[in-house]
Design a protein around this motif. Structure first.
Motif, PDB file in Angstrom:
ATOM      1  N   LEU A  84       0.812  -1.208   0.000  1.00  0.00           N
ATOM      2  CA  LEU A  84       0.000   0.000   0.000  1.00  0.00           C
ATOM      3  C   LEU A  84       0.850   1.265   0.000  1.00  0.00           C
ATOM      4  O   LEU A  84       0.416   2.306  -0.505  1.00  0.00           O
ATOM      5  CB  LEU A  84      -0.931   0.014   1.224  1.00  0.00           C
ATOM      6  N   VAL A  85       2.054   1.205   0.556  1.00  0.00           N
ATOM      7  CA  VAL A  85       2.874   2.422   0.637  1.00  0.00           C
ATOM      8  C   VAL A  85       3.539   2.744  -0.694  1.00  0.00           C
ATOM      9  O   VAL A  85       4.173   3.795  -0.828  1.00  0.00           O
ATOM     10  CB  VAL A  85       3.941   2.312   1.750  1.00  0.00           C
ATOM     11  N   SER A  86       3.388   1.877  -1.694  1.00  0.00           N
ATOM     12  CA  SER A  86       3.984   2.091  -3.008  1.00  0.00           C
ATOM     13  C   SER A  86       2.937   2.558  -4.012  1.00  0.00           C
ATOM     14  O   SER A  86       1.914   1.890  -4.213  1.00  0.00           O
ATOM     15  CB  SER A  86       4.633   0.794  -3.512  1.00  0.00           C
ATOM     16  N   ASP A  87       3.191   3.687  -4.646  1.00  0.00           N
ATOM     17  CA  ASP A  87       2.276   4.173  -5.675  1.00  0.00           C
ATOM     18  C   ASP A  87       2.182   3.191  -6.833  1.00  0.00           C
ATOM     19  O   ASP A  87       1.140   3.074  -7.479  1.00  0.00           O
ATOM     20  CB  ASP A  87       2.748   5.535  -6.189  1.00  0.00           C
ATOM     21  N   LYS A  88       3.263   2.475  -7.111  1.00  0.00           N
ATOM     22  CA  LYS A  88       3.290   1.550  -8.238  1.00  0.00           C
ATOM     23  C   LYS A  88       2.552   0.244  -7.953  1.00  0.00           C
ATOM     24  O   LYS A  88       2.045  -0.398  -8.880  1.00  0.00           O
ATOM     25  CB  LYS A  88       4.742   1.227  -8.604  1.00  0.00           C
ATOM     26  N   LEU A  89       2.503  -0.165  -6.701  1.00  0.00           N
ATOM     27  CA  LEU A  89       1.999  -1.498  -6.363  1.00  0.00           C
ATOM     28  C   LEU A  89       0.684  -1.486  -5.600  1.00  0.00           C
ATOM     29  O   LEU A  89       0.096  -2.544  -5.383  1.00  0.00           O
ATOM     30  CB  LEU A  89       3.055  -2.248  -5.543  1.00  0.00           C
ATOM     31  N   ARG A  90       0.218  -0.323  -5.201  1.00  0.00           N
ATOM     32  CA  ARG A  90      -0.973  -0.229  -4.346  1.00  0.00           C
ATOM     33  C   ARG A  90      -2.206  -0.859  -4.974  1.00  0.00           C
ATOM     34  O   ARG A  90      -3.100  -1.360  -4.278  1.00  0.00           O
ATOM     35  CB  ARG A  90      -1.231   1.238  -4.015  1.00  0.00           C
ATOM     36  N   ARG A  91      -2.264  -0.873  -6.292  1.00  0.00           N
ATOM     37  CA  ARG A  91      -3.457  -1.399  -6.967  1.00  0.00           C
ATOM     38  C   ARG A  91      -3.690  -2.883  -6.681  1.00  0.00           C
ATOM     39  O   ARG A  91      -4.790  -3.391  -6.913  1.00  0.00           O
ATOM     40  CB  ARG A  91      -3.345  -1.184  -8.471  1.00  0.00           C
ATOM     41  N   ARG A  92      -2.667  -3.578  -6.188  1.00  0.00           N
ATOM     42  CA  ARG A  92      -2.848  -4.986  -5.821  1.00  0.00           C
ATOM     43  C   ARG A  92      -3.932  -5.137  -4.755  1.00  0.00           C
ATOM     44  O   ARG A  92      -4.550  -6.192  -4.640  1.00  0.00           O
ATOM     45  CB  ARG A  92      -1.543  -5.568  -5.279  1.00  0.00           C
ATOM     46  N   LEU A  93      -4.148  -4.095  -3.957  1.00  0.00           N
ATOM     47  CA  LEU A  93      -5.139  -4.145  -2.879  1.00  0.00           C
ATOM     48  C   LEU A  93      -6.355  -3.279  -3.194  1.00  0.00           C
ATOM     49  O   LEU A  93      -6.994  -2.729  -2.294  1.00  0.00           O
ATOM     50  CB  LEU A  93      -4.515  -3.715  -1.548  1.00  0.00           C
ATOM     51  N   ARG A  94      -6.695  -3.179  -4.443  1.00  0.00           N
ATOM     52  CA  ARG A  94      -7.860  -2.375  -4.837  1.00  0.00           C
ATOM     53  C   ARG A  94      -9.110  -2.860  -4.105  1.00  0.00           C
ATOM     54  O   ARG A  94      -9.403  -4.037  -4.055  1.00  0.00           O
ATOM     55  CB  ARG A  94      -8.071  -2.473  -6.354  1.00  0.00           C
ATOM     56  N   GLY A  95      -9.800  -1.920  -3.495  1.00  0.00           N
ATOM     57  CA  GLY A  95     -11.000  -2.242  -2.736  1.00  0.00           C
ATOM     58  C   GLY A  95     -10.766  -2.405  -1.245  1.00  0.00           C
ATOM     59  O   GLY A  95     -11.716  -2.687  -0.500  1.00  0.00           O
TER      60      GLY A  95
END
Length: 507
Positions: A296-307
């Motif tokens: 979640l702290v990464s702008d590039k990877l945060r989408r993995r936790l969408r929702g």
């Protein structure tokens, strides 16, 4: 000799007792320890696990113990140095590029320094009066990290627990007591003759959730297993039919547990879709993000936790991908009032009758732990000193390295990948020829054991669809593509020998 001299009327033991607490001796022993640890951190050699026979290690440890039985033994610097050497050399080498086996993290050294301070000042943090700063910064870190979750800043809450297993247990207790309000006082008797309480989980959920079903009185037989898709995620298209079947069996699913970074392969369940299904059926959605919530702290990877903002609770291990000493787990609730439902006891010796501005920060009533380490301190100190980017850059590097390693495996004809890495966990198999499922399984287990005992690399293994796979967890930013290529060479070297001897029966 350090410490105060023995005065008239004091015994020799009294002098040695005072010496054990002497500030000058504390400085000397600390300097010895720091020198040893500095040498350990500076060692960038490739090393795995130096596995010692328990009987041998027991003898070595006993040899370092004083033989004095009647009196306090004096300080022995050589013995302290030997204790530290034995401790450091016999554990996993989390700071070495050869360590790729588990989710335990090599810590940012400053975090260890703060943990050292916590041990010396010894301020348990379950109650504000005992650990004032830890309780304040726990609230600060809750606010900082909630920026990436997205809950209402006035309604959410966060507490720390000693490990993800305890956080999952606590969250499911809160869910049970919210959705099944009579259970806390009456137990299962409150639901006799009615639908049995049940928990729905992905088929690859962490074992702590199964334990929780037993501990909370739900029962393992009331765990509803949700099927996975090819990416090892909960298959949302098949969730509703499975829940319908469970209802016809007389089960009432009150909590659905999704994973954000499964332990096996690092897969992320589709939280957004599951949140919709859970809301339609009045089910509490808990996300076990022990490993993957840190993305979640990464702008590039945060989408993995969408929702994630739609979940009711979230487990987040800082001692994994936030690189702090274990344990340090963060348990978040979307609604702080519902989080208070996990426990209902009162005790006059710890809980104040008249709450005030100080007791408002107490967490003793919200966790199982009455005495709790101030585990938030190393994480807060790193965040305060370096900011978010320290964590984001390391996490992004490790996840990118896993994807690069996956591409490397695709180019190797005697290896096969078991999944596409969504985080820093990568599973694959060594297959030098045509093998049956059983032969493939036995080969991976044998290769992993042989690699471990050689001591150059430390990797783990996991069963995927009933067949073992080699598993690497990239937790060290010092690991490079070349290190992974060296690992493949080692696997191939031992694998060929194992294949010829064990599988083909040669030699």
């Amino acid at each position: 000799m350090f410490g105060p001299q023995v005065a008239v009327g004091q015994t020799q033991d009294t002098g040695l007792l005072l010496e054990a607490f002497d500030v000058q001796l504390f400085r000397q022993s600390s300097e010895t320890t720091v020198a040893k640890l500095g040498k350990h951190l500076a060692d960038l050699s490739i090393r795995g696990l130096n596995l010692t026979e328990p009987s041998v290690l027991t003898r070595a440890a006993r040899a370092l113990m004083t033989r004095e039985k009647e009196h306090i033994a004096g300080y022995d610097e050589e013995k302290l140095a030997a204790i530290i050497d034995l401790y450091v050399s016999t554990g996993i080498q989390v700071h070495s590029p050869g360590y790729m086996g588990r989710q335990f993290s090599g810590t940012v050294p400053l975090a260890g320094v703060i943990d050292f301070v916590s041990s010396v000042v010894n301020q348990p943090s379950s109650f504000y009066e005992a650990g004032q700063l830890p309780n304040v910064v726990e609230r600060i870190m809750a606010d900082e990290l909630n920026q990436f979750i997205g809950w209402d800043p006035d309604r959410f809450s966060m507490i720390t627990t000693s490990g993800g297993s305890l956080a999952n247990l606590t969250a499911i207790l809160a869910a049970r007591n919210d959705r099944l309000p009579g259970f806390w006082l009456e137990g299962g008797a409150a639901y006799r003759g009615r639908a049995l309480p049940a928990i729905a989980v992905g088929d690859d959920v962490h074992y702590s959730v199964s334990r929780t079903a037993g501990i909370t009185g739900i029962g393992e037989h009331q765990i509803v297993r949700l099927p996975l898709n090819r990416r090892q995620q909960i298959d949302t298209a098949r969730v509703a039919p499975v829940l319908d079947t469970a209802e016809r069996r007389g089960l009432k699913v009150f909590c659905l547990v999704a994973s954000a970074g499964t332990t096996s392969v690092g897969a992320f369940d589709p939280i957004d879709d599951l949140a919709g299904l859970a809301a339609e059926r009045g089910i509490w959605l808990h996300v076990d993000g022990a490993h993957g919530a840190s993305l979640l702290v990464s702008d590039k990877l945060r989408r993995r936790l969408r929702g994630i903002e739609k979940a009711d609770s979230l487990t987040w291990d800082a001692h994994k991908m936030m690189f702090t000493p274990a344990p340090c787990t963060l348990l978040f609730y979307r609604d702080k009032e519902k989080g208070l439902n996990a426990f209902k006891q009162r005790a006059s010796y710890v809980f104040d009758e008249d709450p005030d501005v100080f007791t408002a920060l107490d967490s003793g009533g919200k966790t199982i732990e009455c005495t709790k380490r101030p585990m938030i301190m190393p994480l807060w100190a790193l965040w305060a000193m370096y900011g978010r980017a320290l964590f984001a850059e390391k996490i992004e590097y490790l996840c990118a390295l896993a994807r690069s390693a996956h591409r490397m495996l695709l180019a190797e004809p005697d290896f096969e990948t078991a999944h596409y890495p969504e985080s820093n966990i990568l599973c694959f198999r060594y297959r030098p020829g045509e093998l049956s499922r059983e032969e493939t399984h036995r080969l991976q287990v044998a290769v992993r054991d042989r690699v471990k005992h050689r001591g150059n690399f430390f990797i783990s293994k996991v069963d995927i669809d009933g067949v073992a796979a080699l598993r690497v967890v990239l937790m060290n930013h010092l690991i490079t593509h070349e290190h992974f290529r060296m690992l493949l060479t080692e696997i191939r070297t031992v694998g060929r020998d194992v294949y010829q001897r064990a599988v083909k029966g040669q030699g």
